[in-house]
Motif scaffolding. Sequence first.
Motif, mmCIF file in Angstrom:
data_model
loop_
_atom_site.group_PDB
_atom_site.id
_atom_site.type_symbol
_atom_site.label_atom_id
_atom_site.label_comp_id
_atom_site.label_asym_id
_atom_site.label_seq_id
_atom_site.Cartn_x
_atom_site.Cartn_y
_atom_site.Cartn_z
ATOM 1 N N ASN A 50 0.857 -1.187 0.000
ATOM 2 C CA ASN A 50 0.000 0.000 0.000
ATOM 3 C C ASN A 50 0.896 1.241 0.000
ATOM 4 N N PRO A 51 0.809 2.063 -1.054
ATOM 5 C CA PRO A 51 1.720 3.221 -1.116
ATOM 6 C C PRO A 51 1.411 4.280 -0.065
ATOM 7 N N HIS A 52 0.254 4.199 0.560
ATOM 8 C CA HIS A 52 -0.139 5.233 1.517
ATOM 9 C C HIS A 52 0.011 4.773 2.966
ATOM 10 N N GLN A 53 0.371 3.546 3.170
ATOM 11 C CA GLN A 53 0.483 3.038 4.540
ATOM 12 C C GLN A 53 1.638 2.048 4.613
ATOM 13 N N PHE A 54 2.545 2.235 5.510
ATOM 14 C CA PHE A 54 3.747 1.417 5.617
ATOM 15 C C PHE A 54 3.403 0.027 6.149
ATOM 16 N N ALA A 55 4.103 -0.972 5.603
ATOM 17 C CA ALA A 55 3.972 -2.376 6.029
ATOM 18 C C ALA A 55 2.544 -2.897 5.900
ATOM 19 N N THR A 56 1.874 -2.420 4.915
ATOM 20 C CA THR A 56 0.494 -2.871 4.652
ATOM 21 C C THR A 56 0.375 -3.243 3.177
ATOM 22 N N TYR A 57 -0.356 -4.317 2.921
ATOM 23 C CA TYR A 57 -0.552 -4.781 1.550
ATOM 24 C C TYR A 57 -2.029 -4.627 1.169
ATOM 25 N N VAL A 58 -2.233 -4.295 -0.087
ATOM 26 C CA VAL A 58 -3.579 -4.266 -0.669
ATOM 27 C C VAL A 58 -3.828 -5.616 -1.343
ATOM 28 N N ILE A 59 -4.997 -6.188 -1.103
ATOM 29 C CA ILE A 59 -5.379 -7.478 -1.704
ATOM 30 C C ILE A 59 -6.421 -7.221 -2.782
ATOM 31 N N ASP A 60 -6.093 -7.577 -4.021
ATOM 32 C CA ASP A 60 -7.018 -7.436 -5.153
ATOM 33 C C ASP A 60 -7.508 -8.817 -5.607
ATOM 34 N N ASP A 61 -8.750 -8.827 -6.050
ATOM 35 C CA ASP A 61 -9.325 -10.039 -6.652
ATOM 36 C C ASP A 61 -9.217 -9.906 -8.164
#
Length: 628
Positions: free
Chosen positions: A143-154
């Motif tokens: 996630n470019p807006h939050q550190f150490a967080t991933y976005v999950i896409d379907d």
Amino acid sequence: MKLSYCLTIFNFMMPLVASFMDIELVLAFFKAKHLNRNVVLTCYEKPLQIRLLKNLTQNTIVTVKRMKNLNILDTLMENYKRMGMVVDGDCPEAKGLLMRCKRYNVFDTKHFWLVTHNSGSYDYLFRFVNLNVNSDVKVAYPNPHQFATYVIDDVYNPAYLKRGGLKTSEVGFYDANRGYRLHQTQNKYFTRRNLTGIQFNTLVVLTQPFQGPLREYLESDDDTKVNTFSRFHARLMHYCQDYYNFSMQIAVDESLGFLQTDGTMDGLVGSMERKIVDFGLSPLFYKKERAQFITYGRKTWNLYAAFILRNPKSRKSYQIFINPLSFHVWVCIVMVSVLSVFSQKLGYVLDKRINLKSFRMRNLDDSYSFSTVCTFGAFCQQGIIAFPDSISGRTAAYVTLLLGMLIYQFYSASLVSFLLNTPVTLISNVKDILDNGFQIGAEDVLYAKSLFQAGTDNVTREVYKRLSISMDNRSGFIQPTVGLDLVTRGHYAFHVELATAYPIIESTYDETTICDLKEVSIFGEKHMYAAYQKWSPFKDLMDVCLQRFAENGVLRRELIFWHPKKPTCMRSSSTIRITIGLEDFYPALVVLMLGIVLSLQILVYELLWHKNKKLDKVKDTWVIPFTN
């Protein structure tokens, strides 16, 4: 030396930098999907693969492989268990790997994919990948807006081979504190239900000819007794078409699909085997030889087929007079009659001893035959010839008259009740039909011929033999209207689907014939299922639609409409037989004739006996002259 040393370090670290994989993310994915067997595909060298394997092996079986020169897809085809697939999307070989999956059925409901990437620009990986609506592919990127967080896409494609477009949507996230979280709370086929622009090739099996355009015929509610289960299933599929917003190109065939001599299938099954048709608009029976060519789906139709016949006469003519009373009752009546004869005999003997003159003046008799005639007359409501003078004799006569009245009334009521009751049929199974000499016929449809031909028991084989060549050297497979007309004439059994037979029976049979009908099943209830191509990605999609209709009552409503109710036997004065014909009454006439013949024979014997006795008396009066 320094330059070569730096190049060596750069070449070693380049795969690690270019294809970074978060181990905690992968473990969280395995846990969220409840996966115990997993494969991780990277571009690491052997030492890094071993290190990654040690970190990932926590309560799961994990295999770490390098994508280059990979034959792991052949192993996946042989595995029928749920499996997790993690792909390092930053590897140069990732796109080629995903494209090679086009040859395999690995984007299905038993393989759960997680593709990691360093950014949200990952569309190029799936542009030529054979994804479908049933694929379970998730892409995780930082996630470019939050550190150490991933976005999950379907990621999925409604139908890659049908020119569907790639669909992506954000469905969740991952971080170290909250773990692997998805926002999806509904079935994935509900969120993916928009199949606009997708056209499926389908086929409907119509065994009977129809008039007018095909689509109008399938949507029509007229003449439901013809092509019933195909039109019923086609109606459900049209509802699914409206639900998912796809279109269909419909073809017609006359065969559901049967094995040919060359090992192939014809009809609907053959079309799905050759990938001409995506799914059928007609349901199919489960047959072992079909299972290797197609995939069965949800059950939609229950086919009820049976032999329909008129009940043969189940009781003999003599039973009308004997069966109203049981054997024990008849024995009791005989015993009471003997006792009555004996009591009246004693009464007449007592009268003779008390007053012989009065006894002779009334022409009474103290023989057993006279007492028997009096008792029989009392039981038949004809009275007694003469009453004794003694109180004991009169009491015996009164009791005999009372007993005769009770027996007469009870027998009459039981006889009427026996005649009004519905006769119990002698036919309870197909063997009884054959043993009682019934002519048989069957509806002229391919699936009926296939069911009889595939029978392994002796009864089914005998039925098929008689159907193949009937008594007039013609096939016993005929049209339903013709067969049901033969049923009305009696001693004919016709095998037909009940959904086809009931409307014809209700419109052409009278009440008496309907009440005489009997149904005898040979195959029992046959379930029919939706059918799809082998390993079809659209099976679960359509089955979810059908199940949704079942839960909402649509399936039940259509079953009630397309499967008519059995014609009801209305027991009215026109159907209850209260008259006795000569065929039922002739035993009484036979008894009468036998009695007359017997009495005439006895009369002749008595005349001869009296004549001989008179001659003997004349001989006694003859005077024979005496001579020396």
